[in-house]
Design an enzyme around this catalytic site. Sequence first.
Site, PDB file in Angstrom:
ATOM      1  N   GLU A  63     -12.127  -1.948  12.479  1.00 41.64           N
ATOM      2  CA  GLU A  63     -12.251  -1.426  10.856  1.00 41.64           C
ATOM      3  C   GLU A  63     -13.327  -1.645  10.125  1.00 41.64           C
ATOM      4  O   GLU A  63     -14.324  -0.837   9.538  1.00 41.64           O
ATOM      5  CB  GLU A  63     -10.946  -1.549  10.248  1.00 41.64           C
ATOM      6  CG  GLU A  63     -10.754  -0.785   8.723  1.00 41.64           C
ATOM      7  CD  GLU A  63      -9.606  -0.996   8.359  1.00 41.64           C
ATOM      8  OE1 GLU A  63      -8.889  -1.793   8.645  1.00 41.64           O
ATOM      9  OE2 GLU A  63      -9.548  -0.608   7.062  1.00 41.64           O
ATOM     10  N   ASP A  86      -8.486  -9.095   4.045  1.00 39.10           N
ATOM     11  CA  ASP A  86      -7.996  -7.856   5.040  1.00 39.10           C
ATOM     12  C   ASP A  86      -9.310  -7.601   6.143  1.00 39.10           C
ATOM     13  O   ASP A  86      -9.949  -6.864   5.868  1.00 39.10           O
ATOM     14  CB  ASP A  86      -7.936  -6.652   4.136  1.00 39.10           C
ATOM     15  CG  ASP A  86      -7.508  -5.511   4.897  1.00 39.10           C
ATOM     16  OD1 ASP A  86      -6.737  -5.807   6.278  1.00 39.10           O
ATOM     17  OD2 ASP A  86      -7.341  -4.364   4.468  1.00 39.10           O
ATOM     18  N   GLU A 131       0.854  -1.246  -0.052  1.00 41.17           N
ATOM     19  CA  GLU A 131       0.004  -0.228   0.021  1.00 41.17           C
ATOM     20  C   GLU A 131       0.815   1.385  -0.090  1.00 41.17           C
ATOM     21  O   GLU A 131       0.706   2.233   0.720  1.00 41.17           O
ATOM     22  CB  GLU A 131      -0.923  -0.006   1.282  1.00 41.17           C
ATOM     23  CG  GLU A 131      -1.797  -1.315   1.062  1.00 41.17           C
ATOM     24  CD  GLU A 131      -2.749  -1.161   2.382  1.00 41.17           C
ATOM     25  OE1 GLU A 131      -2.870  -0.790   3.401  1.00 41.17           O
ATOM     26  OE2 GLU A 131      -4.011  -1.770   1.989  1.00 41.17           O
TER      27      GLU A 131
END
Length: 654
Positions: free
Chosen positions: A368, A340, A261
């Site tokens: 998240e 993820d 990322e």
Amino acid sequence: MFETRDLCWLTKEVQSPGISTWYIDHSKDSPFLTTMEREMPLLFEGISYSNKPEASIVFSIIEETALNQDGYRIEQATQGYEVVSNSHEGLLFGMFGLYRLLLTGDDVTFPYQSVPDQNIRMVNHWDNFDGSIERGYAGSSIFYDQNTFRGDMELIGQYARLLASVGLNAISINNVNVHKLESFFIKEESLKEIKKIVEIFSSYGIKTFLSINFAAPMIVGNLTTADPLSLEVETWWKEVIGEIYRIIPNFGGFLVKADSEGEPGPFTYGRNHDEGANMLAKAIKPFGGLVIWRCFVYDCTQDWRDRNLDRARAAYDIFKDLDGRFEDNAILQIKNGPIDFQIREPVSPLFGSMKKTNHILEFQITQEYTGHQKDVCYLIPMWKEVLDFDTKYDGKSLVKSAVRKNSPNQSNSGIAAVVNVGMDRNWTGNKLAQANLYGYGRLIWNNELSSQEIAEEWTKLTFDLEKPHLDKICSILTTSRDTYEDYTCPLSVGFMCRPSLHYGPDVDGYEYDKWGTYHYADRDGVGRDRTIATGTGYTKQYSKERCEEYDCISTCPDELLLFFHHVLYTHVLHSGKTVIQHIYDTHFQGVERVLEYQVIWDGLKEFIEEEAYENVKERLIQQEKHAVNWRDQVNTYFYRKSGIPDEKGRRIFD
Ligand code: BDP
């Protein structure tokens, strides 16, 4: 706004008149004497240090292989208890263990022995120097504020004791995405501040780590390269590490996110990840430090010409061939699933297949993708599934034992998780999210505890309530993961959330993305084909038995179906429902469950202390809106795509 901080599960007083004094054997050698002198009266009210062996709690060091590194045993003595361990760390964990048993353990039988199942038990902070927290939902950082060290040592002390009280022994204190300012944490000016933090954690038996930027030789050292095979780079790191240990002799080591990322890494120089990790590991080895290297690397954008390009495959494709090539003090950190931290994913195929490299399993406590600590989502059931998952290598190999057994140096293996705390007075935003931090520590120490047991422990330690009321809170916790899955993620279709934010629905938000795509919905069906014959071939990364199970539609478990297969909306699941009807039913059901939680919580109003009551009440109201929004958007989307109405005739927006 608030005067004192909520100390969570460490606030209750033990009602035990038999306990009045305590004594620690080998006291002169104990690095934790001061800590225990402070803790004992806090935990066991009124207690004093006696220096006499007839004290009512005696802590003794013994030599007993079965107790391993941090384990302890509590024996009932004539006047109280004796806690024994091989190490002073073990005595400290035993002190908290005894406190917990006295508060919760009506049916404990002594001697009570407890030895951790995992050696490294870590939390990772994603805190930035400016005080923000990447994916943080409980206020700003407890360590940093506007590019300075916050310096609230009392707060950090309270946090250290919370972590130690559930058996954690390692922490990394800055974000894995290491921005420019944090890259300088390895310089003297910051190290002096970091040393103060390290000392506090050390006094509770917790090792402190820093996340580093792989390109630090360029950013901090002004070199022209960060190539791990360059002598100049190697020398630079050796000097930096020498300086770190000169200032902080008990420093734990580095956590590294590389080539992921946008973070720099060895790929930039045509080098591989073992070369990057080993260069650092060799440099830090003389000081006893560790390099924890993350496997969250997925530099593989979608390309319609190559059907094998699949983000789920990335970690295995990159790291499997490197198995056995890492230094003894290097550890690979592997996320629990291949994508993820979704609410439902299969287990990463690296577990069980990686056999010659030290490794750590990574979970995410911060919510998240699981509701931002607005929605209640008790994550222990999900983590239990991962730990108990049989990879089916060599007959039987459960993840919880594979992590340790497949690490050549078992001391350098364990579990880590991205933590969920911040400056909010109750630490976690939603009071009920404390159960995830508490439960994480308890579960990774004792992998055999059930989700129910952990929920019961936490509620008992946290609320002063009668059993029927505690049971009600437990019923919310233990069903909340299924509820969240019901209204967000049908049959393992993840990522239908709002891009970047990761809260709230956006069914096509990530679809057609270059890193995606996830649901592949069209007018006939839905799901990503990851089979060998017609899909991305991801199923091949599992053991033969698991591969066959996942590759075949008829044996693939319902809850993972759409992760592995593209099926018609009319496909009939093992449950007997069609896929489309399952989508409708679960989304309606998810909302209904949230409404039930509200009724349960309202019924507890007069028994729960006001602040905690209001905190959860307000969040359950937000959760209801959220769940309704998910239900309506997802159901409408699939109704429009498929044209198939709900067989129960409920209202779907069209
Ligand atoms: C993803 C988060 C991102 C993190 C990344 C990671 O969206 O903010 O940086 O994981 O694990 O889930 O490094």
